[in-house]
Design a protein around this motif. Structure first.
Motif, mmCIF file in Angstrom:
data_model
loop_
_atom_site.group_PDB
_atom_site.id
_atom_site.type_symbol
_atom_site.label_atom_id
_atom_site.label_comp_id
_atom_site.label_asym_id
_atom_site.label_seq_id
_atom_site.Cartn_x
_atom_site.Cartn_y
_atom_site.Cartn_z
ATOM 1 N N THR A 133 0.833 -1.210 0.000
ATOM 2 C CA THR A 133 0.000 0.000 0.000
ATOM 3 C C THR A 133 0.865 1.256 0.000
ATOM 4 N N GLY A 164 -2.927 8.881 6.449
ATOM 5 C CA GLY A 164 -4.370 8.674 6.300
ATOM 6 C C GLY A 164 -4.700 7.638 5.240
ATOM 7 N N GLU A 165 -4.003 7.691 4.086
ATOM 8 C CA GLU A 165 -4.261 6.717 3.020
ATOM 9 C C GLU A 165 -3.882 5.299 3.464
ATOM 10 N N ARG A 225 -3.779 4.121 6.556
ATOM 11 C CA ARG A 225 -4.711 3.627 7.561
ATOM 12 C C ARG A 225 -6.025 3.189 6.936
ATOM 13 N N LYS A 226 -6.508 3.955 5.957
ATOM 14 C CA LYS A 226 -7.774 3.602 5.319
ATOM 15 C C LYS A 226 -7.659 2.286 4.559
ATOM 16 N N GLU A 227 -6.593 2.123 3.775
ATOM 17 C CA GLU A 227 -6.427 0.894 2.995
ATOM 18 C C GLU A 227 -6.221 -0.316 3.903
ATOM 19 N N ASP A 275 -7.163 -0.672 7.061
ATOM 20 C CA ASP A 275 -8.354 -0.958 7.845
ATOM 21 C C ASP A 275 -9.381 -1.722 7.015
ATOM 22 N N GLU A 276 -9.519 -1.363 5.746
ATOM 23 C CA GLU A 276 -10.463 -2.088 4.888
ATOM 24 C C GLU A 276 -9.995 -3.510 4.605
ATOM 25 N N ARG A 333 -8.244 -4.412 13.517
ATOM 26 C CA ARG A 333 -8.599 -3.000 13.329
ATOM 27 C C ARG A 333 -7.319 -2.163 13.430
#
Length: 335
Positions: free
Chosen positions: A120, A142-143, A145-147, A149-150, A158
């Motif tokens: 990522t 931020g990018e 963490r979002k990738e 987490d999904e 989590r």
């Protein structure tokens, strides 16, 4: 023999009971969970506290830590958009939310999180140049963490936070960046120095201007005060002269002088009138004749002429008497 056999059987039963009780009771610590398998299949999840399982049938897998975990990954080489290789060191904060999924959905969730972070990170940083990468830590965090987490949601994990601990560009780029930073600092220093000199010159000019204005204003006020003082002095002098004249006039009238005294005073003033090289001509009032006539009569001169000897003169000057002059006329005598 029968007694011995009975004792041995009793001991075996007691041991079996103890083993059964021990294998039946499971104590799980706080913030941990245990997965129970029955005949090799998932049976249930043991939570913190005292739990009972079926011995010889249920098997407890190693306990899973439910606390938030911090994993620091070694620097990973990442290629930026402008084809520069940078080493990025990341730190992942994650927590197991579903022990069953973390056990059966992924073999090693720590290694999986590490590899997912690397891929990522390369995808995110690959679309940015070096300058943007160095100044966009929050965006990259931020990018990531979002990738993560999904992707890790189905693993029972989590991801709460992702941090870039270090971004290390190549050595040659670091030297260029240091030179650029030094040039920028020198430029800012020169600009600040020039602005300071400019402000100093402006303040100096304003100070000189204000000083000149105040000096001119002070000189003007001094001239005004000096003129007022001169005017006051002249007025005082004029008042003094007027008072002196008034005093003399009053004294003369109070003394009631006769004609002979006046004629004598006229004669005393004639030498003072004749003094000075600029005096070319002086004027004698016609009343002087009458005064001299009375004075001449006092000295016994019957002709009515009086001879006045003037200083610095070649000879006597004859002043006509009242017979030779009319009222209101004056006699001009050259010096």
């Amino acid at each position: 023999m029968g007694t011995i056999v009975a004792i041995v059987l009793l001991i075996l039963v007691v041991a079996l009971a103890i083993v059964t009780v021990v294998r039946s009771v499971r104590i799980v610590p706080q913030a941990q969970a245990g997965i129970v398998e029955r005949f090799g299949r998932y049976h249930r999840t043991l939570h913190a506290g005292l739990n009972l399982v079926t011995p010889f049938i249920d098997r407890l897998r190693p306990l899973i830590d439910l606390r938030e975990q911090v994993v620091s990954f070694p620097p990973q080489p990442v290629i930026t958009k402008d084809n520069l290789v940078v080493g990025i060191d990341t730190v992942i904060y994650f927590q197991v939310t579903d022990p069953k999924s973390a056990t059966y959905e992924i073999a090693n969730y720590v290694a999986a999180v590490e590899q997912l972070t690397v891929t990522t990170l390369r995808n995110v940083v690959g679309g940015m140049d070096l300058d943007t990468t160095l100044t966009s830590r929050d965006f990259i965090n931020g990018e990531l963490r979002k990738e993560l987490d999904e992707a890790t949601g189905r693993w029972g994990l989590r991801v709460s936070r992702v941090e870039l601990k270090a971004i290390e560009p190549p050595a040659s780029i670091q030297g260029s960046m240091e030179k650029q930073m030094r040039a920028d600092r020198d430029k800012r220093a020169a600009i600040l120095s020039a602005e300071g000199a400019k402000q100093a010159a402006i303040l100096t000019a304003e100070g000189e201007k204000q000083a000149a204005v105040l000096r001119a204003r002070g000189e003007a006020e001094a001239e005004v005060v000096r003129a007022e003082a001169d005017a006051t002095a002249e007025a005082a002098r004029a008042r003094g002269q007027a008072q002196a004249i008034a005093t003399v006039f009053r004294a003369i009238h109070e003394g009631n002088p006769d004609q002979r005294l006046l004629a004598y005073k006229y004669l005393e003033m004639l030498p003072e009138l004749a003094q000075g090289s600029a005096n070319k001509m002086w004027i004698v009032p016609s009343e002087l004749g009458k005064a001299l006539e009375g004075l001449g009569g006092f000295f016994g001169n019957a002709t009515g002429e009086v001879v006045a000897k003037l200083p610095d003169d070649d000879g006597p000057v004859a002043l006509p008497g009242p017979e030779g002059s009319s009222n209101g006329s004056v006699t001009r005598l050259p010096i």
